[in-house]
Design a protein around this motif. Structure first.
Motif, mmCIF file in Angstrom:
data_model
loop_
_atom_site.group_PDB
_atom_site.id
_atom_site.type_symbol
_atom_site.label_atom_id
_atom_site.label_comp_id
_atom_site.label_asym_id
_atom_site.label_seq_id
_atom_site.Cartn_x
_atom_site.Cartn_y
_atom_site.Cartn_z
ATOM 1 N N MET A 20 -12.783 6.412 9.951
ATOM 2 C CA MET A 20 -13.313 5.284 9.760
ATOM 3 C C MET A 20 -13.496 4.185 10.952
ATOM 4 S SD MET A 20 -15.666 3.608 7.799
ATOM 5 C CE MET A 20 -16.453 2.169 7.651
ATOM 6 N N SER A 21 -14.646 4.254 11.879
ATOM 7 C CA SER A 21 -14.534 3.442 13.173
ATOM 8 C C SER A 21 -15.768 2.418 13.263
ATOM 9 C CB SER A 21 -14.555 4.554 14.222
ATOM 10 O OG SER A 21 -15.526 4.903 14.614
ATOM 11 N N GLY A 22 -15.446 1.602 14.094
ATOM 12 C CA GLY A 22 -16.616 0.493 14.406
ATOM 13 C C GLY A 22 -16.753 0.842 15.935
ATOM 14 N N GLY A 23 -17.118 2.044 16.309
ATOM 15 C CA GLY A 23 -17.539 2.304 17.734
ATOM 16 C C GLY A 23 -15.913 2.800 18.523
ATOM 17 N N PRO A 24 -16.013 3.303 19.661
ATOM 18 C CA PRO A 24 -14.824 3.788 20.334
ATOM 19 C C PRO A 24 -13.651 2.711 20.216
ATOM 20 C CG PRO A 24 -16.560 3.359 21.961
ATOM 21 C CD PRO A 24 -17.379 2.899 20.456
ATOM 22 N N LYS A 25 -13.676 1.606 20.272
ATOM 23 C CA LYS A 25 -12.718 0.525 20.418
ATOM 24 C C LYS A 25 -12.095 0.353 19.168
ATOM 25 C CE LYS A 25 -14.315 -1.333 24.827
ATOM 26 N NZ LYS A 25 -14.405 -2.915 25.413
ATOM 27 N N TYR A 26 -12.755 0.383 17.694
ATOM 28 C CA TYR A 26 -12.021 0.010 16.653
ATOM 29 C C TYR A 26 -12.302 1.207 15.787
ATOM 30 C CZ TYR A 26 -13.656 -4.308 18.846
ATOM 31 O OH TYR A 26 -13.551 -5.301 19.615
ATOM 32 N N GLU A 27 -11.016 1.231 15.052
ATOM 33 C CA GLU A 27 -10.644 2.040 14.028
ATOM 34 C C GLU A 27 -9.818 1.278 12.736
ATOM 35 O OE1 GLU A 27 -7.831 6.020 12.937
ATOM 36 O OE2 GLU A 27 -8.553 5.611 14.894
ATOM 37 N N TYR A 28 -10.883 1.527 11.642
ATOM 38 C CA TYR A 28 -10.268 0.874 10.406
ATOM 39 C C TYR A 28 -9.283 1.554 9.625
ATOM 40 C CZ TYR A 28 -14.333 -1.961 11.771
ATOM 41 O OH TYR A 28 -14.854 -3.003 12.483
ATOM 42 N N TRP A 29 -8.283 1.285 9.202
ATOM 43 C CA TRP A 29 -7.337 1.726 8.002
ATOM 44 C C TRP A 29 -7.354 0.954 6.991
ATOM 45 C CZ3 TRP A 29 -2.204 3.351 11.374
ATOM 46 C CH2 TRP A 29 -2.738 4.104 12.422
ATOM 47 N N TRP A 30 -7.077 1.789 5.902
ATOM 48 C CA TRP A 30 -7.133 1.319 4.334
ATOM 49 C C TRP A 30 -5.735 1.082 4.143
ATOM 50 C CZ3 TRP A 30 -10.585 -0.616 1.535
ATOM 51 C CH2 TRP A 30 -10.324 -0.941 0.168
ATOM 52 N N GLN A 31 -5.667 -0.236 3.318
ATOM 53 C CA GLN A 31 -4.357 -0.697 2.693
ATOM 54 C C GLN A 31 -4.662 -1.236 1.716
ATOM 55 O OE1 GLN A 31 -1.851 -3.132 5.094
ATOM 56 N NE2 GLN A 31 -0.292 -3.359 3.417
ATOM 57 N N ASP A 32 -4.294 -1.170 0.269
ATOM 58 C CA ASP A 32 -4.499 -1.898 -1.010
ATOM 59 C C ASP A 32 -3.289 -2.108 -1.595
ATOM 60 O OD1 ASP A 32 -3.570 0.510 -1.957
ATOM 61 O OD2 ASP A 32 -5.554 1.219 -2.897
ATOM 62 N N ASP A 33 -2.023 -2.224 -1.048
ATOM 63 C CA ASP A 33 -0.953 -2.565 -1.720
ATOM 64 C C ASP A 33 -0.714 -1.734 -3.232
ATOM 65 O OD1 ASP A 33 -0.103 -4.009 0.605
ATOM 66 O OD2 ASP A 33 -1.174 -5.767 -0.459
ATOM 67 N N LEU A 34 -1.552 -0.719 -3.246
ATOM 68 C CA LEU A 34 -1.215 0.047 -4.547
ATOM 69 C C LEU A 34 -0.736 1.398 -4.299
ATOM 70 C CD1 LEU A 34 -4.106 -1.448 -6.685
ATOM 71 C CD2 LEU A 34 -1.681 -2.146 -6.824
ATOM 72 N N LYS A 35 -1.877 2.045 -4.036
ATOM 73 C CA LYS A 35 -1.767 3.594 -3.505
ATOM 74 C C LYS A 35 -1.428 3.660 -2.206
ATOM 75 C CE LYS A 35 -3.879 8.140 -3.581
ATOM 76 N NZ LYS A 35 -5.377 8.778 -3.758
ATOM 77 N N PHE A 36 -1.863 2.827 -1.149
ATOM 78 C CA PHE A 36 -1.956 2.735 0.301
ATOM 79 C C PHE A 36 -1.181 1.544 0.524
ATOM 80 C CE2 PHE A 36 -5.466 5.348 -0.846
ATOM 81 C CZ PHE A 36 -5.235 6.600 0.215
ATOM 82 N N LYS A 37 0.267 1.553 0.524
ATOM 83 C CA LYS A 37 0.968 0.399 0.978
ATOM 84 C C LYS A 37 1.115 0.129 2.309
ATOM 85 C CE LYS A 37 3.633 0.848 -3.184
ATOM 86 N NZ LYS A 37 3.007 0.277 -4.168
ATOM 87 N N LYS A 38 0.809 0.909 3.266
ATOM 88 C CA LYS A 38 0.755 0.569 4.645
ATOM 89 C C LYS A 38 -0.597 1.117 5.002
ATOM 90 C CE LYS A 38 5.789 1.587 5.457
ATOM 91 N NZ LYS A 38 6.425 2.534 6.156
ATOM 92 N N PRO A 39 -1.038 0.349 6.255
ATOM 93 C CA PRO A 39 -2.399 0.876 6.797
ATOM 94 C C PRO A 39 -2.459 2.389 7.011
ATOM 95 C CG PRO A 39 -1.744 -1.178 7.806
ATOM 96 C CD PRO A 39 -0.465 -0.597 6.887
ATOM 97 N N THR A 40 -3.483 2.973 6.514
ATOM 98 C CA THR A 40 -3.520 4.393 6.685
ATOM 99 C C THR A 40 -4.702 4.747 7.052
ATOM 100 O OG1 THR A 40 -2.188 4.694 4.688
ATOM 101 C CG2 THR A 40 -3.324 6.658 5.224
ATOM 102 N N ALA A 41 -5.035 5.665 8.331
ATOM 103 C CA ALA A 41 -6.372 6.129 8.656
ATOM 104 C C ALA A 41 -6.754 7.097 7.720
ATOM 105 C CB ALA A 41 -5.765 6.940 9.879
ATOM 106 N N LEU A 42 -8.093 7.045 7.338
ATOM 107 C CA LEU A 42 -8.618 7.708 6.440
ATOM 108 C C LEU A 42 -10.171 8.397 7.141
ATOM 109 C CD1 LEU A 42 -8.313 5.720 3.158
ATOM 110 C CD2 LEU A 42 -7.055 7.916 3.847
ATOM 111 N N PRO A 43 -10.457 9.454 6.688
ATOM 112 C CA PRO A 43 -12.069 9.727 7.056
ATOM 113 C C PRO A 43 -13.013 8.725 6.206
ATOM 114 C CG PRO A 43 -10.830 11.823 6.064
ATOM 115 C CD PRO A 43 -10.162 10.447 5.596
ATOM 116 N N ALA A 44 -14.027 8.600 7.034
ATOM 117 C CA ALA A 44 -14.961 7.358 6.749
ATOM 118 C C ALA A 44 -15.534 7.423 5.190
ATOM 119 C CB ALA A 44 -16.254 7.550 7.705
#
Length: 141
Positions: free
Chosen positions: A86-110
């Motif tokens: 999940m990215s916003g171009g070559p400079k930005y990658e978004y990681w998921w964190q929800d404090d439930l299942k994903f307690k730490k920022p996690t790289a995921l497929p888009a």
């Protein structure tokens, strides 16, 4: 190409306002002004005598529906194989964190990231404490 521009194709069901309600009337006014080609600043300006929280709620739900529509046009082309990040171009990658299942920022497929994001937004929109369905009942911050 025709299927990409199908305005009825969405990723999720559109959120709707109950006909006959004040929010439905606000939604119709917002749609009319946004579809008329008027200047955007005027289109989103609070109508005289209307509650700011209700006006914002109408636009948030409309924005969610529009994002759903846009994502619905590309979701079949963006798979875990074709969109592994999940990215916003070559400079930005978004990681998921929800404090439930994903307690730490996690790289995921888009697609997985988008599913989690849309689920999270839908929960917020359906939360009566944040977006009450009764007109004029939004909490004061």
């Amino acid at each position: 190409l025709k299927q990409v521009f199908n305005k009825d194709k969405t990723f999720r069901p559109k959120r709707k306002f109950e006909p006959g309600t004040q929010r439905f009337e606000l939604h119709k006014r917002a749609q009319a002004s946004l579809n008329s080609g008027v200047d955007l600043k005027a289109a989103v300006q609070l109508p005289s005598g209307e509650d700011l929280n209700d006006w914002v709620a109408v636009h948030v739900v409309d924005f969610f529906n529009r994002i759903n529509l846009i994502y619905g046009t590309i979701c079949e082309f963006c798979t875990e194989r074709t969109c592994p990040v999940m990215s916003g171009g070559p400079k930005y990658e978004y990681w998921w964190q929800d404090d439930l299942k994903f307690k730490k920022p996690t790289a995921l497929p888009a697609p997985q990231y988008m599913n989690l994001l849309m689920d999270w937004i839908e929960v917020q929109i359906n939360n009566e404490d944040i977006f009450p369905t009764s007109i004029g009942k939004c909490r004061e911050e």
